[in-house]
Design a protein around this motif. Structure first.
Motif, PDB file in Angstrom:
ATOM      1  N   GLN A 189      15.543 -19.414 -72.150  1.00  0.00           N
ATOM      2  CA  GLN A 189      14.655 -18.768 -71.188  1.00  0.00           C
ATOM      3  C   GLN A 189      15.251 -18.898 -69.797  1.00  0.00           C
ATOM      4  O   GLN A 189      15.986 -19.838 -69.511  1.00  0.00           O
ATOM      5  CB  GLN A 189      13.265 -19.412 -71.219  1.00  0.00           C
ATOM      6  CG  GLN A 189      12.558 -19.249 -72.545  1.00  0.00           C
ATOM      7  CD  GLN A 189      12.330 -17.792 -72.896  1.00  0.00           C
ATOM      8  OE1 GLN A 189      11.838 -17.006 -72.092  1.00  0.00           O
ATOM      9  NE2 GLN A 189      12.698 -17.423 -74.120  1.00  0.00           N
ATOM     10  N   ALA A 190      14.894 -17.947 -68.960  1.00  0.00           N
ATOM     11  CA  ALA A 190      15.400 -17.922 -67.588  1.00  0.00           C
ATOM     12  C   ALA A 190      14.256 -17.561 -66.657  1.00  0.00           C
ATOM     13  O   ALA A 190      13.099 -17.469 -67.068  1.00  0.00           O
ATOM     14  CB  ALA A 190      16.548 -16.919 -67.472  1.00  0.00           C
ATOM     15  N   SER A 191      14.597 -17.327 -65.413  1.00  0.00           N
ATOM     16  CA  SER A 191      13.617 -16.991 -64.385  1.00  0.00           C
ATOM     17  C   SER A 191      13.270 -15.510 -64.494  1.00  0.00           C
ATOM     18  O   SER A 191      13.780 -14.674 -63.759  1.00  0.00           O
ATOM     19  CB  SER A 191      14.182 -17.333 -63.003  1.00  0.00           C
ATOM     20  OG  SER A 191      13.217 -17.100 -62.016  1.00  0.00           O
ATOM     21  N   GLU A 199      13.947 -21.153 -59.627  1.00  0.00           N
ATOM     22  CA  GLU A 199      14.309 -20.639 -60.947  1.00  0.00           C
ATOM     23  C   GLU A 199      13.982 -21.642 -62.054  1.00  0.00           C
ATOM     24  O   GLU A 199      13.561 -21.251 -63.140  1.00  0.00           O
ATOM     25  CB  GLU A 199      15.782 -20.237 -60.989  1.00  0.00           C
ATOM     26  CG  GLU A 199      16.059 -18.981 -60.189  1.00  0.00           C
ATOM     27  CD  GLU A 199      17.422 -18.371 -60.461  1.00  0.00           C
ATOM     28  OE1 GLU A 199      17.938 -18.519 -61.594  1.00  0.00           O
ATOM     29  OE2 GLU A 199      17.975 -17.753 -59.535  1.00  0.00           O
ATOM     30  N   THR A 200      14.160 -22.924 -61.768  1.00  0.00           N
ATOM     31  CA  THR A 200      13.829 -23.946 -62.766  1.00  0.00           C
ATOM     32  C   THR A 200      12.334 -23.936 -63.051  1.00  0.00           C
ATOM     33  O   THR A 200      11.911 -23.990 -64.214  1.00  0.00           O
ATOM     34  CB  THR A 200      14.295 -25.337 -62.294  1.00  0.00           C
ATOM     35  OG1 THR A 200      15.716 -25.316 -62.108  1.00  0.00           O
ATOM     36  CG2 THR A 200      13.925 -26.414 -63.306  1.00  0.00           C
ATOM     37  N   THR A 214      11.452 -20.816 -65.082  1.00  0.00           N
ATOM     38  CA  THR A 214      12.011 -20.956 -66.429  1.00  0.00           C
ATOM     39  C   THR A 214      11.153 -21.896 -67.263  1.00  0.00           C
ATOM     40  O   THR A 214      10.797 -21.586 -68.410  1.00  0.00           O
ATOM     41  CB  THR A 214      13.461 -21.461 -66.346  1.00  0.00           C
ATOM     42  OG1 THR A 214      14.250 -20.503 -65.625  1.00  0.00           O
ATOM     43  CG2 THR A 214      14.057 -21.681 -67.729  1.00  0.00           C
ATOM     44  N   ASN A 231       7.866 -20.382 -68.172  1.00  0.00           N
ATOM     45  CA  ASN A 231       8.022 -19.462 -69.303  1.00  0.00           C
ATOM     46  C   ASN A 231       8.078 -20.227 -70.614  1.00  0.00           C
ATOM     47  O   ASN A 231       7.445 -19.838 -71.603  1.00  0.00           O
ATOM     48  CB  ASN A 231       9.270 -18.595 -69.128  1.00  0.00           C
ATOM     49  CG  ASN A 231       9.066 -17.491 -68.113  1.00  0.00           C
ATOM     50  OD1 ASN A 231       7.946 -17.077 -67.839  1.00  0.00           O
ATOM     51  ND2 ASN A 231      10.148 -17.009 -67.546  1.00  0.00           N
ATOM     52  N   GLU A 262      19.364 -21.573 -67.459  1.00  0.00           N
ATOM     53  CA  GLU A 262      18.811 -21.103 -68.725  1.00  0.00           C
ATOM     54  C   GLU A 262      18.541 -22.333 -69.573  1.00  0.00           C
ATOM     55  O   GLU A 262      19.359 -23.253 -69.612  1.00  0.00           O
ATOM     56  CB  GLU A 262      19.778 -20.170 -69.453  1.00  0.00           C
ATOM     57  CG  GLU A 262      19.226 -19.635 -70.755  1.00  0.00           C
ATOM     58  CD  GLU A 262      20.155 -18.638 -71.437  1.00  0.00           C
ATOM     59  OE1 GLU A 262      19.919 -18.374 -72.633  1.00  0.00           O
ATOM     60  OE2 GLU A 262      21.086 -18.125 -70.793  1.00  0.00           O
TER      61      GLU A 262
END
Length: 128
Positions: free
Chosen positions: A35-37, A53-54, A57, A60, A120
């Motif tokens: 998974q990513a941002s 972003e962390t 992520t 998610n 990721e």
């Protein structure tokens, strides 16, 4: 072997990210794909600082894990890819806020990632 697909609850039905599932349940485990941002409602990558972003992520991942009936305390293993290993301490400070108690085993490596993303993460979850 029986498998069950798990989809991010906010995924736009037209958002196709590749030839994989967000998560797959098999043998009492949930396997969450990298998974990513991403904003699953708009089908867009959301780029920002390593901290931003962390957070997105891991949010998610949390949504996918919860869609499978588990929570982050059930995560047993994570693999993390960072575009710049020099950002590890900043990444780790955010990551640490998502896990308490016995934290998941983890591997962290520097990798070339697409779409300009910085992080990721994939994980394995033991279902309750």
């Amino acid at each position: 072997m029986m498998k069950q697909q798990i989809t991010h609850p906010d995924r736009d039905t037209n958002f196709i990210t590749g030839a994989y599932s967000d998560g797959v349940i098999a043998g009492g485990f949930l396997f969450v794909s990298g998974q990513a941002s991403v904003d699953f409602k708009t089908s867009q990558f959301v780029l920002g600082s390593i901290e931003e972003e962390t957070r997105r992520t891991l949010d998610n991942i949390k949504a996918i894990v919860e869609a499978a009936g588990a929570d982050l305390s059930d995560v047993v293993k994570c693999t993390v890819h960072l575009t710049d290993i020099g950002e590890f301490s900043r990444f780790n400070a955010v990551y640490a806020t998502y896990f308490s108690g016995v934290r998941p085993a983890r591997t962290t490596v520097q990798s070339a990632l697409g779409e300009g993303i910085r992080v990721e993460i994939d994980c394995i979850v033991k279902l309750p």
